[in-house]
Scaffold this active site. Structure first.
Site, PDB file in Angstrom:
ATOM      1  N   ALA A  66       0.859  -1.188   0.000  1.00 57.38           N
ATOM      2  CA  ALA A  66       0.000   0.000   0.000  1.00 57.38           C
ATOM      3  C   ALA A  66       0.891   1.232   0.000  1.00 57.38           C
ATOM      4  O   ALA A  66       2.027   1.196   0.501  1.00 57.38           O
ATOM      5  CB  ALA A  66      -0.875  -0.016   1.245  1.00 57.38           C
ATOM      6  N   GLY A 111       0.615  -5.304   0.610  1.00 58.27           N
ATOM      7  CA  GLY A 111      -0.481  -5.479  -0.345  1.00 58.27           C
ATOM      8  C   GLY A 111      -0.040  -6.146  -1.645  1.00 58.27           C
ATOM      9  O   GLY A 111      -0.849  -6.782  -2.324  1.00 58.27           O
ATOM     10  N   GLU A 114      -0.097  -9.700  -0.973  1.00 54.22           N
ATOM     11  CA  GLU A 114      -1.505 -10.092  -0.782  1.00 54.22           C
ATOM     12  C   GLU A 114      -2.234 -10.225  -2.128  1.00 54.22           C
ATOM     13  O   GLU A 114      -3.073 -11.100  -2.302  1.00 54.22           O
ATOM     14  CB  GLU A 114      -2.192  -9.086   0.149  1.00 54.22           C
ATOM     15  N   GLU A 134       4.162  -5.200   7.348  1.00 53.65           N
ATOM     16  CA  GLU A 134       3.286  -4.243   8.040  1.00 53.65           C
ATOM     17  C   GLU A 134       3.653  -4.065   9.502  1.00 53.65           C
ATOM     18  O   GLU A 134       3.554  -2.970  10.059  1.00 53.65           O
ATOM     19  CB  GLU A 134       1.814  -4.679   7.919  1.00 53.65           C
TER      20      GLU A 134
HETATM   21  N1  CO8 Z   1       4.534   3.411  -0.518  1.00 57.33           N
HETATM   22  C1  CO8 Z   1       4.910   4.595  -1.033  1.00 57.33           C
HETATM   23  N2  CO8 Z   1       6.092   4.772  -1.625  1.00 57.33           N
HETATM   24  C2  CO8 Z   1       6.910   3.716  -1.715  1.00 57.33           C
HETATM   25  C3  CO8 Z   1       6.576   2.457  -1.208  1.00 57.33           C
HETATM   26  C4  CO8 Z   1       5.293   2.303  -0.590  1.00 57.33           C
HETATM   27  N3  CO8 Z   1       4.853   1.123  -0.113  1.00 57.33           N
HETATM   28  N4  CO8 Z   1       7.594   1.599  -1.430  1.00 57.33           N
HETATM   29  C5  CO8 Z   1       8.546   2.316  -2.061  1.00 57.33           C
HETATM   30  N5  CO8 Z   1       8.147   3.594  -2.227  1.00 57.33           N
HETATM   31  C6  CO8 Z   1       8.880   4.697  -2.874  1.00 57.33           C
HETATM   32  C7  CO8 Z   1       9.975   5.215  -1.965  1.00 57.33           C
HETATM   33  O1  CO8 Z   1       9.463   6.133  -1.021  1.00 57.33           O
HETATM   34  C8  CO8 Z   1      10.912   5.853  -2.973  1.00 57.33           C
HETATM   35  O2  CO8 Z   1      10.375   7.077  -3.366  1.00 57.33           O
HETATM   36  P1  CO8 Z   1      11.362   8.384  -3.535  1.00 57.33           P
HETATM   37  O3  CO8 Z   1      12.283   8.001  -4.657  1.00 57.33           O
HETATM   38  O4  CO8 Z   1      10.413   9.483  -3.878  1.00 57.33           O
HETATM   39  O5  CO8 Z   1      12.070   8.531  -2.234  1.00 57.33           O
HETATM   40  C9  CO8 Z   1      10.797   4.923  -4.188  1.00 57.33           C
HETATM   41  O6  CO8 Z   1       9.566   4.205  -4.007  1.00 57.33           O
HETATM   42  C10 CO8 Z   1      11.921   3.912  -4.262  1.00 57.33           C
HETATM   43  O7  CO8 Z   1      12.000   3.234  -3.027  1.00 57.33           O
HETATM   44  P2  CO8 Z   1      13.347   3.105  -2.172  1.00 57.33           P
HETATM   45  O8  CO8 Z   1      14.240   4.263  -2.430  1.00 57.33           O
HETATM   46  O9  CO8 Z   1      12.948   2.848  -0.750  1.00 57.33           O
HETATM   47  O10 CO8 Z   1      13.973   1.808  -2.846  1.00 57.33           O
HETATM   48  P3  CO8 Z   1      14.917   0.733  -2.141  1.00 57.33           P
HETATM   49  O11 CO8 Z   1      15.381  -0.163  -3.236  1.00 57.33           O
HETATM   50  O12 CO8 Z   1      15.925   1.372  -1.279  1.00 57.33           O
HETATM   51  O13 CO8 Z   1      13.936  -0.116  -1.181  1.00 57.33           O
HETATM   52  C11 CO8 Z   1      11.924  -1.315  -0.609  1.00 57.33           C
HETATM   53  C12 CO8 Z   1      12.891  -0.854  -1.716  1.00 57.33           C
HETATM   54  C13 CO8 Z   1      12.629  -2.318   0.301  1.00 57.33           C
HETATM   55  C14 CO8 Z   1      10.741  -1.977  -1.287  1.00 57.33           C
HETATM   56  C15 CO8 Z   1      11.479  -0.089   0.225  1.00 57.33           C
HETATM   57  O14 CO8 Z   1      11.034   0.926  -0.666  1.00 57.33           O
HETATM   58  C16 CO8 Z   1      10.365  -0.396   1.188  1.00 57.33           C
HETATM   59  O15 CO8 Z   1      10.612  -0.950   2.245  1.00 57.33           O
HETATM   60  N6  CO8 Z   1       9.123  -0.007   0.842  1.00 57.33           N
HETATM   61  C17 CO8 Z   1       7.981  -0.176   1.707  1.00 57.33           C
HETATM   62  C18 CO8 Z   1       7.495  -1.604   1.676  1.00 57.33           C
HETATM   63  C19 CO8 Z   1       6.352  -1.803   2.656  1.00 57.33           C
HETATM   64  O16 CO8 Z   1       6.480  -1.622   3.859  1.00 57.33           O
HETATM   65  N7  CO8 Z   1       5.182  -2.241   2.143  1.00 57.33           N
HETATM   66  C20 CO8 Z   1       4.029  -2.509   2.943  1.00 57.33           C
HETATM   67  C21 CO8 Z   1       3.133  -1.323   2.956  1.00 57.33           C
HETATM   68  S1  CO8 Z   1       1.790  -1.541   4.052  1.00 57.33           S
HETATM   69  C22 CO8 Z   1       0.694  -2.505   3.227  1.00 57.33           C
HETATM   70  O17 CO8 Z   1       0.903  -2.928   2.114  1.00 57.33           O
HETATM   71  C23 CO8 Z   1      -0.549  -2.811   3.975  1.00 57.33           C
HETATM   72  C24 CO8 Z   1      -1.671  -3.299   3.063  1.00 57.33           C
HETATM   73  C25 CO8 Z   1      -2.979  -3.218   3.807  1.00 57.33           C
HETATM   74  C26 CO8 Z   1      -3.367  -1.786   4.016  1.00 57.33           C
HETATM   75  C27 CO8 Z   1      -4.642  -1.649   4.726  1.00 57.33           C
HETATM   76  C28 CO8 Z   1      -5.095  -0.198   4.670  1.00 57.33           C
HETATM   77  C29 CO8 Z   1      -5.608   0.369   5.880  1.00 57.33           C
END
Ligand code: CO8
Length: 264
Positions: A66, A111, A114, A134
Site C-alpha cells: 500500500a 499489499g 496479498e 506491516e
Molecule cells: N509506498 C509509497 N512509496 C513507496 C513504497 C510504498 N509502499 N515503497 C517504495 N516507495 C517509494 C519510496 O518512497 C521511494 O520514493 P522516492 O524516490 O520518492 O524517495 C521509491 O519508491 C523507491 O523506493 P526506495 O528508495 O525505498 O527503494 P529501495 O530499493 O531502497 O527499497 C523497498 C525498496 C525495500 C521496497 C522499500 O522501498 C520499502 O521498504 N518499501 C515499503 C514496503 C512496505 O512496507 N510495504 C508494505 C506497505 S503496508 C501494506 O501494504 C498494507 C496493506 C494493507 C493496508 C490496509 C489499509 C488500511
C-alpha cells in the site's frame, strides 16, 4: 478504459494488467485500487479473455505494498475505507472465473504479496522478494494476508513472516509453496506467457469448473468437496469441448477446443 496507474492489454485471449507507478515501486494508492476494481469488472464480463496475468512496471518491483504516504494520512475511518477498497479489488481478483497468474518481477511486499496470494498461482523472477512488513509500520496486513498466507503455507510459517515482517527470497517462497517456480528476470514474461497460452487453449467450461471446485473445496470437508467435484464433472460433460476432447483422443488427433460456454 481511462487508466492512470494501470496498463491493460489483451492479446490472443490473454489479458495483462500491469501495475504502473514505477517511481513508487508500483505502490497501491486509492486511485490505483479503484482502477484495479474497474479493470477486473471489465475482465469478468469479457468472454474473449481466457487467462489474466498480473505484473509490475519496471524491473524492480511487482507491487511494494500500500502507498505508505497515503496510508500515513489516514484516520481510523479512512483506513477502513482504504482497506475495504483493497479487499474489494482483491476479492474480485480471487473470484474471477478465469485462471489468473501473478508474474512477480521484484518486490511483492504487503499489499503486493496479498495481491499475488489471491492469484491462482505465482511465477517469480530470481530477484523477487516477498514479505508482509506491516508489523514494522506498527500495523498488520489489511488486504487478506493474515487469512490467505496461513491457508497457503500453514499458520506457523505465516506467523513467523507476519511477526518478523522479514522479506524472503523467491527461492524461499518457492520452498514454502507460495511460488510455483522461479526463473531468471529475463525469462519471466516468456515463461508466464507460455503457461498462459497453454492454459488458454484448454476448454473454457472445464477450466472454470476446475478453478471453482478447487477454490470452493478448500473451505469444506473432503466429502462435500468430492460431491461438488461430481457435479462440476457432470457439467463439463455437457460442454462442446468435452465432446471434442474425448473424440479427438479416440481419433488420435489433437483436440481443438472452441471454448463455447453454452454447451451443445
Ligand atoms: N509506498 C509509497 N512509496 C513507496 C513504497 C510504498 N509502499 N515503497 C517504495 N516507495 C517509494 C519510496 O518512497 C521511494 O520514493 P522516492 O524516490 O520518492 O524517495 C521509491 O519508491 C523507491 O523506493 P526506495 O528508495 O525505498 O527503494 P529501495 O530499493 O531502497 O527499497 C523497498 C525498496 C525495500 C521496497 C522499500 O522501498 C520499502 O521498504 N518499501 C515499503 C514496503 C512496505 O512496507 N510495504 C508494505 C506497505 S503496508 C501494506 O501494504 C498494507 C496493506 C494493507 C493496508 C490496509 C489499509 C488500511
Amino acid at each position: 478504459m481511462d487508466l492512470k496507474h494501470i496498463l491493460f492489454q489483451i492479446e490472443e485471449g490473454i489479458a495483462t494488467l500491469t501495475f504502473n507507478r514505477p517511481k513508487a515501486l508500483n505502490a497501491l494508492n486509492g486511485e490505483l485500487l479503484d482502477e484495479m476494481s474497474r479493470t477486473l469488472d471489465a475482465v469478468a464480463v469479457n468472454e474473449d479473455i481466457r487467462v489474466l496475468v498480473l505484473t509490475g512496471s519496471g524491473d524492480k518491483s511487482f507491487v511494494a505494498g500500500a502507498d505508505i504516504t497515503e496510508l500515513a494520512r489516514c484516520n481510523v475511518l479512512q483506513a477502513k475505507v482504504f482497506a475495504g477498497k483493497g479487499q474489494k479489488a482483491i476479492n474480485k481478483l480471487q473470484c474471477l472465473d478465469i485462471p489468473v497468474i501473478a508474474a512477480v518481477n521484484g518486490f511483492a511486499l504487503g499489499g503486493g504479496s496479498e495481491i499475488a496470494l489471491a492469484c491462482d498461482f505465482i511465477i517469480a523472477s530470481e530477484n523477487a522478494k516477498f514479505g508482509l512488513p506491516e508489523i514494522t509500520l506498527g500495523i498488520i496486513p489489511g488486504f487478506g494476508g493474515t487469512q490467505r498466507l496461513p491457508r497457503l503455507i500453514g499458520p506457523n510459517m505465516a506467523k513467523e513472516m507476519i511477526f518478523t515482517g522479514k522479506m524472503i527470497s523467491a527461492a524461499e517462497a518457492r520452498d514454502l509453496g507460495m511460488v510455483n517456480r522461479v526463473v531468471s528476470a529475463d525469462a519471466l514474461m516468456a515463461d508466464v506467457m507460455n503457461t498462459a497460452k497453454a492454459i488458454s487453449q484448454k476448454g473454457k467450461v472445464s477450466l472454470r469448473a476446475a478453478k471453482q471446485v478447487i477454490n470452493a473445496g478448500l473451505n469444506v470437508d473432503l466429502k462435500t468437496g468430492c460431491r461438488m467435484e461430481v457435479d462440476a464433472f457432470a457439467l463439463c460433460m455437457a460442454s462442446e469441448d468435452a465432446r471434442e476432447g474425448t473424440t479427438a483422443f479416440l481419433e488420435k488427433r489433437k483436440a481443438v477446443f472452441k471454448g463455447s460456454l453454452t454447451g451443445e
